[in-house]
Write a protein that holds these residues in place. Structure first.
Motif, PDB file in Angstrom:
ATOM      1  N   ARG A 154      33.906  31.414  25.180  1.00  0.00           N
ATOM      2  CA  ARG A 154      32.887  31.716  26.184  1.00  0.00           C
ATOM      3  C   ARG A 154      32.035  32.909  25.772  1.00  0.00           C
ATOM      4  O   ARG A 154      30.861  33.000  26.114  1.00  0.00           O
ATOM      5  CB  ARG A 154      33.514  31.951  27.559  1.00  0.00           C
ATOM      6  CG  ARG A 154      34.408  33.155  27.678  1.00  0.00           C
ATOM      7  CD  ARG A 154      35.056  33.273  29.050  1.00  0.00           C
ATOM      8  NE  ARG A 154      34.092  33.674  30.079  1.00  0.00           N
ATOM      9  CZ  ARG A 154      34.393  33.756  31.376  1.00  0.00           C
ATOM     10  NH1 ARG A 154      35.603  33.440  31.794  1.00  0.00           N
ATOM     11  NH2 ARG A 154      33.492  34.140  32.243  1.00  0.00           N
ATOM     12  N   MET A 158      27.898  33.448  25.632  1.00  0.00           N
ATOM     13  CA  MET A 158      27.241  34.559  26.311  1.00  0.00           C
ATOM     14  C   MET A 158      26.490  35.447  25.316  1.00  0.00           C
ATOM     15  O   MET A 158      25.405  35.958  25.622  1.00  0.00           O
ATOM     16  CB  MET A 158      28.275  35.376  27.082  1.00  0.00           C
ATOM     17  CG  MET A 158      28.890  34.628  28.245  1.00  0.00           C
ATOM     18  SD  MET A 158      30.300  35.499  28.977  1.00  0.00           S
ATOM     19  CE  MET A 158      29.479  36.930  29.684  1.00  0.00           C
ATOM     20  N   TYR A 264      26.636  29.240  32.370  1.00  0.00           N
ATOM     21  CA  TYR A 264      26.943  29.672  31.015  1.00  0.00           C
ATOM     22  C   TYR A 264      27.545  28.525  30.201  1.00  0.00           C
ATOM     23  O   TYR A 264      27.164  28.286  29.078  1.00  0.00           O
ATOM     24  CB  TYR A 264      27.959  30.811  31.013  1.00  0.00           C
ATOM     25  CG  TYR A 264      27.426  32.192  31.261  1.00  0.00           C
ATOM     26  CD1 TYR A 264      26.130  32.563  30.907  1.00  0.00           C
ATOM     27  CD2 TYR A 264      28.251  33.162  31.833  1.00  0.00           C
ATOM     28  CE1 TYR A 264      25.663  33.847  31.133  1.00  0.00           C
ATOM     29  CE2 TYR A 264      27.794  34.451  32.047  1.00  0.00           C
ATOM     30  CZ  TYR A 264      26.498  34.783  31.713  1.00  0.00           C
ATOM     31  OH  TYR A 264      26.055  36.061  31.931  1.00  0.00           O
ATOM     32  N   THR A 307      31.217  33.651  36.594  1.00  0.00           N
ATOM     33  CA  THR A 307      30.040  34.089  35.842  1.00  0.00           C
ATOM     34  C   THR A 307      29.011  34.775  36.732  1.00  0.00           C
ATOM     35  O   THR A 307      27.925  35.122  36.252  1.00  0.00           O
ATOM     36  CB  THR A 307      29.375  32.902  35.115  1.00  0.00           C
ATOM     37  OG1 THR A 307      28.747  32.031  36.067  1.00  0.00           O
ATOM     38  CG2 THR A 307      30.395  32.123  34.299  1.00  0.00           C
TER      39      THR A 307
END
Length: 448
Positions: A154, A158, A264, A307
């Motif tokens: 993740r 990002m 995201y 998020t």
């Protein structure tokens, strides 16, 4: 940031269903607990360099060392990127900042004991490696280029997306540490009042906990550089959402707001799919381009909730997010402040009355001023130091009403208000005095 959770494959059929997901977090007062999360920068004591993931004294070795103390590994593409034990977990921030997400405990004494056990275990593993950890709000010496990246899927997504929506998002990921307190709510009305109080007072907490006055070895002009970073990270998902203060706000209104927060990622079969910038509503309709024809599940929504980085985050509890990390005493002072304000009816009503007339624009203006001015910032003509004195008095009454002797944990905040000096002010005095302009000493000074 949390570790990957368990997938809930229940299809989403309505926004009411999403509201019910939040409502399921409601608890009777007798079941309210407190959770505390804190992050800290690792450093090699010899040269103050940040540990990489691999290698001697690296983050992977630290995680593997902690496993021997009863922690179970959390893997991402085969790499250990966190640990679990009971309801607590240890996770990694993007540059290897070590985070303890404590379990839900009944009182602040249990929080203190949990913290001491965690620090003892970390010392036992990292002491022979000559690695220390310092909970400061912003890294005092390193540039972004000097900070490593952890192998979490993740974070790769990002990392690509953040520079498109703000100038300081990568600083947030790599160079900040916070302390957070997680509290329960009784029902929707209780959630609304607690969320409004805590959002309004979050800039006051930013001032009280400010301890990040250095950037790349020099004073940066702020008391909380971490707080400043959050003013230019990603305006779609941060700050103080005005919807919270609108008439009729509740679980469903918040769920609707979240659906308009850009995505995201989506996790499928253990892989993170890049959906950055996409609309979650399209996912509800089976129109997400990275998963064509597939509709969002409740597990996808639960991931999406993580998020949203508002100053107070609504999950199935309330997460207070406005403070720099700090010493062990300051780490426990954070939940002490919010438990005192929000877990006693009289204290909660007093806190609500204190902020009732503050407008959203005034709160947002205070949020922008607090990172630089800290206790000297003002709202409605009152210095934050005066407001903080009132806030602490309310919190102390709230803790004393619990009759557990927990008000002792407010002591470091009392000292800050009495002296008018934040942790940042004291660090600056050391930098200009005994440290001879060496900001790297802040890491050793702050080590826990």
């Amino acid at each position: 940031m949390s570790n990957p959770g368990e997938a809930d494959l229940t299809p989403i059929t309505s926004t009411r269903q999403l509201a019910e997901w939040f409502a399921a977090g409601s608890k009777p007062r007798g079941e309210w607990g407190v959770g505390t999360e804190h992050e800290k920068f690792g450093f090699h004591r010899g040269d103050l360099a940040t540990p990489e993931y691999e290698g001697p004294g690296g983050i992977r070795a630290i995680l593997e060392g902690l496993q021997a103390k009863g922690w179970e590994p959390i893997l991402d593409a085969g790499n250990p990127i966190g640990l679990k034990r009971g309801s607590a977990s240890i996770s990694l921030e993007p540059a290897g900042q070590l985070e303890l997400s404590g379990g839900v405990v009944p009182d602040l004494h249990a929080t203190w004991l949990e913290l001491q056990q965690h620090l003892r275990e970390v010392h036992e593993v990292t002491g022979p490696m000559q690695v220390g950890f310092a909970p400061l709000g912003f890294h005092p010496t390193h540039s972004r280029a000097e900070m490593p990246w952890m192998p979490k899927g993740r974070y790769a997504i990002m990392r690509r997306y953040m520079p498109t929506v703000g100038s300081l998002g990568l600083d947030m990921m790599q160079r900040t540490c916070t302390v957070q307190a997680n509290l329960d709510y009784g029902d929707e009305a209780d959630m609304v009042e607690k969320l409004r109080i805590s959002l309004a007072l979050q800039p006051v907490a930013t001032a009280l906990f400010a301890n990040s006055p250095f950037t790349e070895g020099k004073p940066n002009g702020f008391r909380s550089m971490r707080g400043q970073v959050w003013t230019d990270t990603d305006g779609d998902r941060t700050g103080i959402p005005g919807v919270v203060f609108e008439p009729g706000f509740g679980f469903e209104r918040f769920a609707e707001w979240l659906l308009d927060v850009p995505m995201y990622f989506v996790m499928r079969d253990g892989r993170w799919l890049d959906a950055a910038g996409r609309n979650f509503r399209h996912f509800l309709d089976g129109k997400l381009d990275v998963l064509p024809g597939e509709r969002a599940t409740m597990g996808d929504f639960a991931d999406h909730v993580t998020t949203a980085f508002t100053d107070v985050r609504l999950k199935r509890f309330l997460e207070m997010r406005g403070s720099d990390a700090g010493s062990a005493a300051m780490i426990v002072a954070k939940p002490a402040l919010w438990v005192g304000l929000l877990y006693d009816d009289a204290a909660q009503k007093a806190a609500a009355a204190l902020v009732r007339d503050w407008s959203v624009d005034e709160i947002r203006a205070l949020r922008l001023a607090a990172p630089r001015e800290a206790l000297g910032a003002t709202i409605r003509g009152r210095p934050v130091r005066e407001v903080a004195r009132d806030v602490l008095a309310i919190a102390r009454d709230g803790l004393r009403a619990r009759d557990l002797g927990e008000d002792v944990y407010l002591a470091p905040l009392d000292e800050i208000v009495a002296s008018g000096l934040t942790q940042a002010d004291r660090l600056l005095a050391l930098y200009h005095g005994a440290w001879g302009g060496d900001a790297g000493r802040a890491l050793l000074h702050a080590e826990v």
